[in-house]
Structures are given as structure tokens and as C-alpha cells.
Design an enzyme around this catalytic site. Structure first.
Site, PDB file in Angstrom:
ATOM      1  N   PHE A 225     -28.172 102.612  23.323  1.00 35.36           N
ATOM      2  CA  PHE A 225     -29.085 101.648  23.968  1.00 35.36           C
ATOM      3  C   PHE A 225     -30.521 102.091  23.648  1.00 35.36           C
ATOM      4  O   PHE A 225     -31.353 102.247  24.531  1.00 35.36           O
ATOM      5  CB  PHE A 225     -28.866 101.585  25.475  1.00 35.36           C
ATOM      6  CG  PHE A 225     -27.442 101.334  25.885  1.00 35.36           C
ATOM      7  CD1 PHE A 225     -26.918 100.043  25.937  1.00 35.36           C
ATOM      8  CD2 PHE A 225     -26.596 102.397  26.199  1.00 35.36           C
ATOM      9  CE1 PHE A 225     -25.592  99.819  26.313  1.00 35.36           C
ATOM     10  CE2 PHE A 225     -25.271 102.177  26.579  1.00 35.36           C
ATOM     11  CZ  PHE A 225     -24.764 100.886  26.630  1.00 35.36           C
ATOM     12  N   ASP A 247     -28.243 100.176  19.002  1.00 41.10           N
ATOM     13  CA  ASP A 247     -28.616  99.087  19.913  1.00 41.10           C
ATOM     14  C   ASP A 247     -28.027  97.797  19.346  1.00 41.10           C
ATOM     15  O   ASP A 247     -27.963  97.628  18.132  1.00 41.10           O
ATOM     16  CB  ASP A 247     -30.142  98.967  20.030  1.00 41.10           C
ATOM     17  CG  ASP A 247     -30.564  98.203  21.281  1.00 41.10           C
ATOM     18  OD1 ASP A 247     -31.089  98.836  22.217  1.00 41.10           O
ATOM     19  OD2 ASP A 247     -30.368  96.966  21.313  1.00 41.10           O
ATOM     20  N   CYS A 333     -30.645 102.136  35.642  1.00 40.33           N
ATOM     21  CA  CYS A 333     -31.898 101.562  36.148  1.00 40.33           C
ATOM     22  C   CYS A 333     -31.618 100.381  37.078  1.00 40.33           C
ATOM     23  O   CYS A 333     -32.506  99.582  37.353  1.00 40.33           O
ATOM     24  CB  CYS A 333     -32.814 101.150  35.003  1.00 40.33           C
ATOM     25  SG  CYS A 333     -32.089  99.921  33.919  1.00 40.33           S
TER      26      CYS A 333
HETATM   27  N1  SAH Z   1     -33.565 103.825  26.165  1.00 38.64           N
HETATM   28  C1  SAH Z   1     -34.466 102.753  25.799  1.00 38.64           C
HETATM   29  C2  SAH Z   1     -34.362 101.565  26.729  1.00 38.64           C
HETATM   30  C3  SAH Z   1     -32.996 100.941  26.809  1.00 38.64           C
HETATM   31  S1  SAH Z   1     -33.012  99.310  27.374  1.00 38.64           S
HETATM   32  C4  SAH Z   1     -35.878 103.300  25.717  1.00 38.64           C
HETATM   33  O1  SAH Z   1     -36.101 104.462  26.065  1.00 38.64           O
HETATM   34  O2  SAH Z   1     -36.765 102.554  25.310  1.00 38.64           O
HETATM   35  C5  SAH Z   1     -31.414  98.779  27.054  1.00 38.64           C
HETATM   36  C6  SAH Z   1     -31.129  98.405  25.602  1.00 38.64           C
HETATM   37  O3  SAH Z   1     -29.716  98.200  25.495  1.00 38.64           O
HETATM   38  C7  SAH Z   1     -31.766  97.135  25.093  1.00 38.64           C
HETATM   39  O4  SAH Z   1     -32.512  97.431  23.929  1.00 38.64           O
HETATM   40  C8  SAH Z   1     -30.580  96.199  24.727  1.00 38.64           C
HETATM   41  O5  SAH Z   1     -30.798  95.487  23.528  1.00 38.64           O
HETATM   42  C9  SAH Z   1     -29.455  97.187  24.540  1.00 38.64           C
HETATM   43  N2  SAH Z   1     -28.083  96.750  24.809  1.00 38.64           N
HETATM   44  C10 SAH Z   1     -27.624  96.036  25.856  1.00 38.64           C
HETATM   45  N3  SAH Z   1     -26.265  95.953  25.813  1.00 38.64           N
HETATM   46  C11 SAH Z   1     -25.867  96.647  24.723  1.00 38.64           C
HETATM   47  C12 SAH Z   1     -24.588  96.937  24.146  1.00 38.64           C
HETATM   48  N4  SAH Z   1     -23.467  96.527  24.721  1.00 38.64           N
HETATM   49  N5  SAH Z   1     -24.547  97.680  23.025  1.00 38.64           N
HETATM   50  C13 SAH Z   1     -25.705  98.099  22.447  1.00 38.64           C
HETATM   51  N6  SAH Z   1     -26.920  97.873  22.943  1.00 38.64           N
HETATM   52  C14 SAH Z   1     -27.005  97.140  24.067  1.00 38.64           C
END
Ligand code: SAH
Length: 389
Positions: A225, A247, A333
Site C-alpha cells: 500500500f 500499490d 488508520c
Molecule cells: N503508506 C502510504 C499510504 C497508503 S494509503 C504512504 O505512506 O504514503 C493506501 C494505499 O493503498 C493507496 O495508495 C491505495 O491505492 C492502495 N490500495 C488500496 N487497496 C489496495 C489493494 N488491495 N492492493 C494494493 N493497494 C491498495
């Protein structure tokens, strides 16, 4: 100004400065418009404070000032709130290293219904209710007075629908070209406030990324993510042997790749546009460290049970896969999943993984996302650093 009167016995939480008046606590509904400023009185006719009226919401009134005496609410009243929030950020943020920060954290800065994030010379104002929409010009003026050059308003479509906020996502005055070049702890990040998620960046992980950095030297790291690569960049900057970012959003991975290129000439970084659950199931890399920072699985209190299953499943896969002596940085979160519940969920995953797991640290949100002691709902980010044998 209209008044709201509480039912008998329902004033305790307001005396304790909790800023929300729920519809069930209201005896007399004021005949005010959505967003109007109203006075809140106890059933014994004592003034408790002033707030924004939201007749269609379960939270009928969001109190921004607790006082038993009548006060004047003018332009300076609002500007003063922004300036006090800015004073606190000056204390917290080392501007030589960081110009990405949350300037105003809604209830955490005693101004419900608005969030303001700063990226270098740009402020992104997230308007969440009609009440703060009505005072937006004062907010913009206050931002200009503290040196902000560009202002972007961001409103979500469900806020527009539920709270009748009419301002569309748009620039106030001159637009800044996208993306913005900004920095966090000396690391450069590109931020697109128009197309990005949230206000463009996940500012709330700043301190936790730094902690990952401290563990990164010589390690193989999986950042799931990843969004635009926040954790990955800190790992690379601190001598990780290899970093993989995953992601499902192509846009997020493009930003992540650009951020890596902007900071390092050569790097041992690879990115994957993929579902994290699928990636984790199939990977055969012996990672030393995994970061699990999913989006909020529980967007409402009704979604908690499903969300808990999602968190458990994610942590279980990672706990099974991580090599002996490995570390997992795991986060939630979701405001509706509190610290204790999150820990229980991870406990369940560890028990099912049948491995010895120890908590080395507990994570929270950074100082520029302050938690109003009277409003525990403002604490939303929690995480654990796990050591797995
Ligand atoms: N850790 C990041 C913030 C994560 S926000 C930072 O420090 O900036 C959550 C992210 O998860 C988003 O970018 C979204 O596109 C992604 N996401 C949501 N569901 C997902 C999935 N099933 N597999 C991969 N990515 C996913």
C-alpha cells in the site's frame, strides 16, 4: 443568533468540552439554516458554547468555542484560530527539513469541519461542513497572512451531498502547477493536490517513516500500500539493500517511481501495480521488513466487523511469510478501530500464524495531527512494530 437547548442530563459531555452535540441530546431544535452559528444551552438555561449547526447530520452541532459568557465572533476570531494552529506548527516542524505538514487538524485545533494541509507554498483546505464553508474567506485571508501563496479547496462528493457544501474542488486565485515539489525530513516528494488521494500525501506517517529508516540499513524491504512511496523513500535514503513498493493504483506507482528518480541516481527499488493480498500470497522474496499500511477498511462503525477480518487476513499472510528475525510495521488508520481492538486483531493473526511475536513499539499520529483530549475520536492512526521469530 438561534439557540439549541439540550435535554435534561445531556450536558455532561459538553461541560467536558466534547465538541459534538448528537441529535438525540437535543430538546429544542433551532430554526436555523444548515451551517449557521448557534448557541448551545443546557436545560437549565446555562450557555455552554457556540457551534456550527448541521440539521441533517447525526452530529447536530459541532462546538468550536466553549464559554459561559457571550462573545463576538468576527473575522479576527477565525483568523486567530488559524494563527494559533500555525504557532503550534512552528514549534513542531523543522522548516529547514520539512515543508509538508498539517496546519489545522479540525477538532484537534478547536475548529471542527475543516482540515488544512501545507505543501511548501500551497495550502489545501478540505471543507467538511457548511459551517466552515460559510467562513472560508476568513480562512483564506488568514492563510495569506501567514505567507501561503496558493490555496486549493478540496471537497469530497459525499460531503457535497450530505452536508450541502457547494464549493467545488478548485483553486482560489492563481493555480500552482502540478505536481508540487516539497520535502519531508530532507527527502523530496512530488505532491499532486488535484489528482492525489486525501489532500495529495499521507502526511500522518512522517515520524513512522523515520523509524523505518532507522531499521533499514542492509535490509530487504517490502512496502505494501505504498501510495507515492513514503516509506520506500526513507528505506532507500537509509541504505536498504532492496525496496519493493506495491500499490493497486497505477497513478500512485507512477508518483512513487518519480519520487525515487528525483532523490536517487541509482537505486535498488522496484515497483508493482498489484493487489497487495495477491502479491503477498505469491512472493518468494525473503524480506527482512514488511510495511502494511492499508487504506481505512472501516469507514463507518457499521463496517468494523468486516474491516477487522480484512486487517486480520492481511496481518496473517504477512506474519506467515516474514522470515525469522523479521520486522513488520503494521498500521490501521480507521477511526472506528481503536488501539485496543487493533492490537487484538493482530494478536489473533499472530496466534493463527503460530509464531512468536513481540511488540517492539507502538505507533501513533504525529504532533501536527494533535488529539484534543476532550475528543478521543481525533486519534485515528495506530500501529505496531512487530518482531517475529
Ligand atoms: N503508506 C502510504 C499510504 C497508503 S494509503 C504512504 O505512506 O504514503 C493506501 C494505499 O493503498 C493507496 O495508495 C491505495 O491505492 C492502495 N490500495 C488500496 N487497496 C489496495 C489493494 N488491495 N492492493 C494494493 N493497494 C491498495
Amino acid at each position: 443568533m438561534q439557540s439549541l437547548i439540550l435535554k435534561s442530563g445531556r450536558e455532561r459531555s459538553l461541560i467536558n468540552r466534547h465538541p459534538w452535540v448528537f441529535s438525540g441530546a437535543v430538546k429544542n431544535m433551532p430554526e436555523a439554516e444548515n451551517g449557521e452559528i448557534i448557541k448551545v444551552f443546557s436545560n437549565h438555561n446555562e450557555l455552554l458554547g457556540y457551534g456550527f449547526f448541521s440539521p441533517h447530520s447525526q452530529i447536530t452541532c459541532r462546538v468550536f468555542e466553549f464559554t459561559s459568557v457571550h462573545i463576538t465572533i468576527d473575522e479576527n476570531f477565525w483568523k486567530d484560530k488559524i494563527k494559533r494552529a500555525f504557532e503550534l506548527r512552528k514549534l513542531i516542524i523543522d522548516s529547514s527539513q520539512t515543508n509538508i505538514y498539517r496546519l489545522l487538524h479540525a477538532e484537534g485545533d478547536f475548529l471542527p469541519g475543516v482540515i488544512i494541509d501545507v505543501y511548501s507554498t500551497v495550502a489545501v483546505v478540505q471543507i467538511l461542513i457548511r459551517g466552515t464553508e460559510n467562513i472560508k474567506e476568513f480562512i483564506f485571508d488568514a492563510l495569506r497572512e501567514i505567507g501561503i501563496k496558493f490555496i486549493y479547496v478540496k471537497t469530497k462528493s459525499n460531503t457535497q451531498r450530505l452536508e450541502e457544501v457547494t464549493t467545488p474542488s478548485s483553486w482560489v486565485g492563481e493555480p500552482h502547477v502540478m505536481p508540487i515539489e516539497a520535502k519531508e525530513n530532507g527527502i523530496k516528494f512530488l505532491v499532486d493536490v488535484e489528482k492525489g488521494q486525501k489532500t495529495g500525501f499521507f502526511i500522518d506517517q512522517r515520524e513512522n517513516r523515520k523509524i523505518l529508516g532507522a531499521f533499514s540499513r542492509g535490509k530487504k524491504i517490502l512496502n505494501t500500500f505504498s501510495y507515492s512511496g513514503g516509506f520506500s523513500l526513507y528505506a532507500l535514503a537509509n541504505g536498504a539493500e532492496l525496496v519493493h513498493s506495491v500499490d493497486s493504483s497505477k497513478y500512485a506507482i507512477e508518483m512513487c517511481d518519480k519520487n525515487v528518480e528525483d532523490n536517487f541516481i541509482n537505486s535498488n527499488h522496484q515497483s508493482f501495480v498489484e493487489d497487495v493480498f495477491e502479491y503477498l500470497q505469491k512472493t518468494e522474496v525473503d524480506y527482512d521488513i514488511m510495511v502494511l499500511d492499508p487504506p481505512a477498511f472501516a469507514k463507518s462503525s457499521k463496517a468494523v466487523a468486516n474491516a477487522a477480518r480484512g486487517y486480520k487476513n492481511l496481518n496473517l499472510i504477512a506474519l506467515k511469510k516474514i522470515k525469522p528475525g523479521g520486522l513488520i510495521f503494521t498500521f490501521s488508520c480507521s477511526q472506528h478501530i481503536d488501539r485496543d481492538l487493533f492490537r487484538k486483531i493482530v494478536f489473533g493473526a499472530a496466534a493463527d500464524a503460530k509464531r512468536n511475536v513481540r511488540i517492539l513499539r507502538q505507533f501513533t499520529q504525529p504532533d501536527d495531527h494533535p488529539i484534543n483530549i476532550f475528543h478521543p475520536e481525533g486519534e485515528y492512526l495506530k500501529g505496531l512494530l512487530l518482531y517475529i521469530e
